[in-house]
Scaffold this motif. Sequence first.
Motif, PDB file in Angstrom:
ATOM      1  N   ARG A  42       0.896  -1.138  -0.064  1.00 16.55           N
ATOM      2  CA  ARG A  42       0.034  -0.048  -0.090  1.00 16.55           C
ATOM      3  C   ARG A  42       0.827   1.110  -0.023  1.00 16.55           C
ATOM      4  NH1 ARG A  42      -4.608  -1.578   4.417  1.00 16.55           N
ATOM      5  NH2 ARG A  42      -5.496  -3.580   3.316  1.00 16.55           N
ATOM      6  N   GLY A  55      -6.916  -9.467   1.031  1.00 21.76           N
ATOM      7  CA  GLY A  55      -6.749  -8.084   0.217  1.00 21.76           C
ATOM      8  C   GLY A  55      -6.392  -8.209  -1.079  1.00 21.76           C
ATOM      9  N   VAL A  57      -7.883  -9.242  -3.693  1.00 26.07           N
ATOM     10  CA  VAL A  57      -9.046  -8.829  -4.537  1.00 26.07           C
ATOM     11  C   VAL A  57      -9.062  -7.122  -4.917  1.00 26.07           C
ATOM     12  CG1 VAL A  57     -11.498  -8.898  -5.152  1.00 26.07           C
ATOM     13  CG2 VAL A  57     -10.176 -10.950  -4.338  1.00 26.07           C
ATOM     14  N   ARG A  58      -8.947  -6.550  -3.650  1.00 29.43           N
ATOM     15  CA  ARG A  58      -9.236  -5.263  -3.710  1.00 29.43           C
ATOM     16  C   ARG A  58      -7.839  -4.499  -4.086  1.00 29.43           C
ATOM     17  NH1 ARG A  58     -11.071  -6.441   1.491  1.00 29.43           N
ATOM     18  NH2 ARG A  58      -8.811  -5.407   2.118  1.00 29.43           N
ATOM     19  N   ASN A  59      -6.672  -5.189  -3.821  1.00 31.01           N
ATOM     20  CA  ASN A  59      -5.505  -4.689  -4.357  1.00 31.01           C
ATOM     21  C   ASN A  59      -4.703  -5.479  -5.079  1.00 31.01           C
ATOM     22  OD1 ASN A  59      -3.463  -2.732  -4.080  1.00 31.01           O
ATOM     23  ND2 ASN A  59      -2.608  -3.407  -2.221  1.00 31.01           N
TER      24      ASN A  59
END
Length: 74
Positions: A42, A55, A57-59
């Motif tokens: 991130r 995480g 799937v989102r990232n």
Amino acid sequence: MSAIGVHFGYTSACVAIFKDGRADVVANDAGDRVTPTVVGYRDTEQIVGIAAKQGRVRNAASTVVKVKQVLGRR
């Protein structure tokens, strides 16, 4: 005699301690004895293991799955 063993596979990793003639696999923060080899990036942090796997799937663009295959690369 005591020893520490680390298994770093393509999809998972674990750590074991050999002491008094037996090996005990160390549990991670979630209580699991095997941790996914996934790293998510991130803006200000790196996330590893279960949290990174959940995480991805989102990232997806900033998540590395099968970390062992990219070790040593630039």
